[in-house]
Motif scaffolding. Sequence first.
Motif, PDB file in Angstrom:
ATOM      1  N   ALA A 113       0.839  -1.199   0.000  1.00 22.21           N
ATOM      2  CA  ALA A 113       0.000   0.000   0.000  1.00 22.21           C
ATOM      3  C   ALA A 113       0.875   1.251   0.000  1.00 22.21           C
ATOM      4  O   ALA A 113       1.938   1.283   0.609  1.00 22.21           O
ATOM      5  CB  ALA A 113      -0.931   0.004   1.211  1.00 22.21           C
ATOM      6  N   GLU A 114       0.400   2.278  -0.689  1.00 24.31           N
ATOM      7  CA  GLU A 114       1.134   3.537  -0.785  1.00 24.31           C
ATOM      8  C   GLU A 114       0.276   4.683  -0.249  1.00 24.31           C
ATOM      9  O   GLU A 114       0.319   5.794  -0.754  1.00 24.31           O
ATOM     10  CB  GLU A 114       1.514   3.791  -2.248  1.00 24.31           C
ATOM     11  CG  GLU A 114       2.428   2.714  -2.807  1.00 24.31           C
ATOM     12  CD  GLU A 114       2.681   2.849  -4.299  1.00 24.31           C
ATOM     13  OE1 GLU A 114       1.854   3.463  -5.013  1.00 24.31           O
ATOM     14  OE2 GLU A 114       3.698   2.330  -4.764  1.00 24.31           O
ATOM     15  N   GLN A 115      -0.505   4.382   0.779  1.00 24.35           N
ATOM     16  CA  GLN A 115      -1.400   5.364   1.383  1.00 24.35           C
ATOM     17  C   GLN A 115      -1.714   4.913   2.802  1.00 24.35           C
ATOM     18  O   GLN A 115      -1.302   3.854   3.233  1.00 24.35           O
ATOM     19  CB  GLN A 115      -2.668   5.496   0.542  1.00 24.35           C
ATOM     20  CG  GLN A 115      -3.448   4.198   0.397  1.00 24.35           C
ATOM     21  CD  GLN A 115      -4.230   4.149  -0.896  1.00 24.35           C
ATOM     22  OE1 GLN A 115      -3.689   3.745  -1.913  1.00 24.35           O
ATOM     23  NE2 GLN A 115      -5.479   4.533  -0.847  1.00 24.35           N
ATOM     24  N   HIS A 116      -2.426   5.757   3.554  1.00 18.41           N
ATOM     25  CA  HIS A 116      -2.779   5.420   4.928  1.00 18.41           C
ATOM     26  C   HIS A 116      -3.753   4.238   4.936  1.00 18.41           C
ATOM     27  O   HIS A 116      -4.618   4.129   4.072  1.00 18.41           O
ATOM     28  CB  HIS A 116      -3.409   6.617   5.636  1.00 18.41           C
ATOM     29  CG  HIS A 116      -2.512   7.827   5.665  1.00 18.41           C
ATOM     30  ND1 HIS A 116      -1.223   7.792   6.165  1.00 18.41           N
ATOM     31  CD2 HIS A 116      -2.714   9.094   5.254  1.00 18.41           C
ATOM     32  CE1 HIS A 116      -0.678   8.988   6.056  1.00 18.41           C
ATOM     33  NE2 HIS A 116      -1.559   9.792   5.503  1.00 18.41           N
ATOM     34  N   ILE A 117      -3.604   3.371   5.950  1.00 18.48           N
ATOM     35  CA  ILE A 117      -4.409   2.156   6.061  1.00 18.48           C
ATOM     36  C   ILE A 117      -5.119   2.146   7.413  1.00 18.48           C
ATOM     37  O   ILE A 117      -4.511   2.432   8.445  1.00 18.48           O
ATOM     38  CB  ILE A 117      -3.527   0.886   5.998  1.00 18.48           C
ATOM     39  CG1 ILE A 117      -2.638   0.879   4.772  1.00 18.48           C
ATOM     40  CG2 ILE A 117      -4.375  -0.369   6.095  1.00 18.48           C
ATOM     41  CD1 ILE A 117      -3.340   0.625   3.496  1.00 18.48           C
ATOM     42  N   VAL A 118      -6.392   1.773   7.396  1.00 16.61           N
ATOM     43  CA  VAL A 118      -7.148   1.514   8.620  1.00 16.61           C
ATOM     44  C   VAL A 118      -7.526   0.043   8.579  1.00 16.61           C
ATOM     45  O   VAL A 118      -8.100  -0.433   7.599  1.00 16.61           O
ATOM     46  CB  VAL A 118      -8.420   2.392   8.710  1.00 16.61           C
ATOM     47  CG1 VAL A 118      -9.260   1.989   9.910  1.00 16.61           C
ATOM     48  CG2 VAL A 118      -8.048   3.861   8.781  1.00 16.61           C
ATOM     49  N   VAL A 119      -7.186  -0.688   9.644  1.00 13.67           N
ATOM     50  CA  VAL A 119      -7.479  -2.119   9.735  1.00 13.67           C
ATOM     51  C   VAL A 119      -8.434  -2.338  10.903  1.00 13.67           C
ATOM     52  O   VAL A 119      -8.176  -1.874  12.009  1.00 13.67           O
ATOM     53  CB  VAL A 119      -6.186  -2.943   9.973  1.00 13.67           C
ATOM     54  CG1 VAL A 119      -6.507  -4.421  10.073  1.00 13.67           C
ATOM     55  CG2 VAL A 119      -5.166  -2.672   8.885  1.00 13.67           C
ATOM     56  N   ASP A 120      -9.532  -3.043  10.651  1.00 14.19           N
ATOM     57  CA  ASP A 120     -10.472  -3.432  11.703  1.00 14.19           C
ATOM     58  C   ASP A 120     -10.584  -4.945  11.704  1.00 14.19           C
ATOM     59  O   ASP A 120     -10.923  -5.539  10.679  1.00 14.19           O
ATOM     60  CB  ASP A 120     -11.868  -2.840  11.460  1.00 14.19           C
ATOM     61  CG  ASP A 120     -11.952  -1.380  11.843  1.00 14.19           C
ATOM     62  OD1 ASP A 120     -11.233  -0.979  12.773  1.00 14.19           O
ATOM     63  OD2 ASP A 120     -12.739  -0.651  11.213  1.00 14.19           O
TER      64      ASP A 120
END
Length: 187
Positions: free
Chosen positions: A51-58
């Motif tokens: 990934a080349e962007q911010h990640i949110v993981v739930d």
Amino acid sequence: MKKKLIILAAVLVTGGFFGYTSFAEMKTENKINLSWELDDTKIEKIALIGAEQHIVVDVLETENEYTRVALSGKVSEDNEAYLKNTVVKEDSIEITLAELNQFRLMTTANGKEQLKLTVELGKNASCEVLEVNSVVGDVQAMIQENFDGEYHLETNEQGEVKAVPETKGTSKEQVRIDTMGDITVEK
């Protein structure tokens, strides 16, 4: 003197070309909303790579029969093409957005929409390894309340680990996050 000007002009044109193509490829304009199901209750690995962007993981515990993994947000055209390399097995999934070790000029997560990775663990399911291996961007992970495994968090000296819940390490489960950015892990 004329040779120096020609060399300088060639360097500037080459640098401008690489800079323009790098920024043109970074635009996250392609909307995605993908999901996959894993049948096994003992999941070996769930991974998001490149990934080349911010990640949110739930990571959520559910009473569902299967474990569902979903990826949503906007990605670049190149990242969308790499999604075709996603490898899904009965007990694992590796979602690929880009090659990790390829040359990139001026890669940044700024101005890009964040991606959301949602893992809905099926009834009695467990995940041995949850891995996010990003090129760049902050990673914010909300993991299941009963996680008591190990954390392997690497910011590559480009950010900081902002929060990590305590663990007794009584489980073999692992959360592995490697990015050039800040990392926050919460329960």
